[in-house]
Design an enzyme around this catalytic site. Structure first.
Site, mmCIF file in Angstrom:
data_model
loop_
_atom_site.group_PDB
_atom_site.id
_atom_site.type_symbol
_atom_site.label_atom_id
_atom_site.label_comp_id
_atom_site.label_asym_id
_atom_site.label_seq_id
_atom_site.Cartn_x
_atom_site.Cartn_y
_atom_site.Cartn_z
ATOM 1 C CG ASP A 30 -82.297 -13.983 -0.347
ATOM 2 O OD1 ASP A 30 -81.681 -13.501 -1.309
ATOM 3 O OD2 ASP A 30 -82.446 -13.384 0.750
ATOM 4 C CG HIS A 98 -69.585 -15.367 -4.379
ATOM 5 N ND1 HIS A 98 -68.574 -16.109 -3.782
ATOM 6 C CD2 HIS A 98 -70.155 -16.192 -5.302
ATOM 7 C CE1 HIS A 98 -68.538 -17.320 -4.325
ATOM 8 N NE2 HIS A 98 -69.510 -17.397 -5.247
ATOM 9 C CG HIS A 100 -75.920 -13.348 -5.918
ATOM 10 N ND1 HIS A 100 -74.859 -12.514 -5.629
ATOM 11 C CD2 HIS A 100 -77.035 -12.601 -5.722
ATOM 12 C CE1 HIS A 100 -75.325 -11.334 -5.267
ATOM 13 N NE2 HIS A 100 -76.651 -11.347 -5.325
HETATM 14 P P1 5GP Z 1 -78.018 -8.844 -4.118
HETATM 15 O O1 5GP Z 1 -78.719 -7.689 -3.435
HETATM 16 O O2 5GP Z 1 -76.514 -8.751 -3.949
HETATM 17 O O3 5GP Z 1 -78.428 -9.070 -5.528
HETATM 18 O O4 5GP Z 1 -78.502 -10.121 -3.332
HETATM 19 C C1 5GP Z 1 -77.911 -10.566 -2.157
HETATM 20 C C2 5GP Z 1 -78.901 -11.464 -1.477
HETATM 21 O O5 5GP Z 1 -78.218 -12.224 -0.496
HETATM 22 C C3 5GP Z 1 -80.022 -10.729 -0.765
HETATM 23 O O6 5GP Z 1 -81.273 -11.112 -1.318
HETATM 24 C C4 5GP Z 1 -79.866 -11.153 0.695
HETATM 25 O O7 5GP Z 1 -81.104 -11.358 1.338
HETATM 26 C C5 5GP Z 1 -79.066 -12.436 0.593
HETATM 27 N N1 5GP Z 1 -78.226 -12.718 1.721
HETATM 28 C C6 5GP Z 1 -77.344 -11.851 2.313
HETATM 29 N N2 5GP Z 1 -76.717 -12.461 3.318
HETATM 30 C C7 5GP Z 1 -77.198 -13.734 3.384
HETATM 31 C C8 5GP Z 1 -76.927 -14.853 4.244
HETATM 32 O O8 5GP Z 1 -76.100 -14.802 5.156
HETATM 33 N N3 5GP Z 1 -77.615 -15.996 3.993
HETATM 34 C C9 5GP Z 1 -78.523 -16.095 2.989
HETATM 35 N N4 5GP Z 1 -79.146 -17.271 2.845
HETATM 36 N N5 5GP Z 1 -78.808 -15.064 2.161
HETATM 37 C C10 5GP Z 1 -78.154 -13.896 2.361
HETATM 38 ZN ZN ZN Z 2 -67.061 -15.457 -2.597
#
Ligand code: 5GP
Ligand code: ZN
Length: 114
Positions: A30, A98, A100
């Site tokens: 992340d 997407h 995860h």
């Molecule tokens: P969500 O909040 O959708 O459950 O988690 C999305 C995660 O993706 C977040 O923890 C954020 O830091 C990570 N993230 C967003 N954009 C990027 C990126 O461009 N590269 C990486 N490695 N992580 C990302």
């Molecule tokens: Zn995707």
């Protein structure tokens, strides 16, 4: 899928620190890690969220968890413990649509989460 940041990470057009890859699963650190180990484990197939899962995705979900187990082992957190969590929808904090799994380890993780 176009306009999906994680599809672009899988394609390599956005760089990432890859920790695991197989025919169906991709995992990378992340960018804003919330623990010493914070890895995102994603299907190569674009699925937006849990709400978009279908019966024939059941095996794929198992593959995500098996990858989490393997990464935790490789990174040395099998015995200490780790958290695997998937946010669904905005109220749960999903910001990237997407699918995860978050794999977190290396510090005490409180429960319930905030
Ligand atoms: P969500 O909040 O959708 O459950 O988690 C999305 C995660 O993706 C977040 O923890 C954020 O830091 C990570 N993230 C967003 N954009 C990027 C990126 O461009 N590269 C990486 N490695 N992580 C990302
Ligand atoms: Zn995707």
């Amino acid at each position: 899928m176009s306009n999906c940041i994680f599809c672009e990470i899988i394609e390599g057009s956005i760089p990432s620190e890859i920790v695991y890859e197989d025919e169906a699963v991709f995992a990378f650190r992340d960018i804003n890690g919330q623990a010493p180990l914070h890895v995102l484990i994603i299907p190569k197939q674009h699925i937006a969220s849990i709400n978009d899962l279908e019966t024939n995705n059941a095996h794929l979900i198992g593959q995500l968890y098996l990858a989490a187990k393997e990464i935790a082992q490789t990174e040395g957190y099998t015995d200490q413990g780790y958290r695997v969590v998937m946010n669904c929808g905005e109220a749960a904090g999903q910001t990237v649509f997407h699918l995860h799994l978050h794999l977190l380890a290396g510090r005490p993780l409180t429960w319930p989460p905030g």
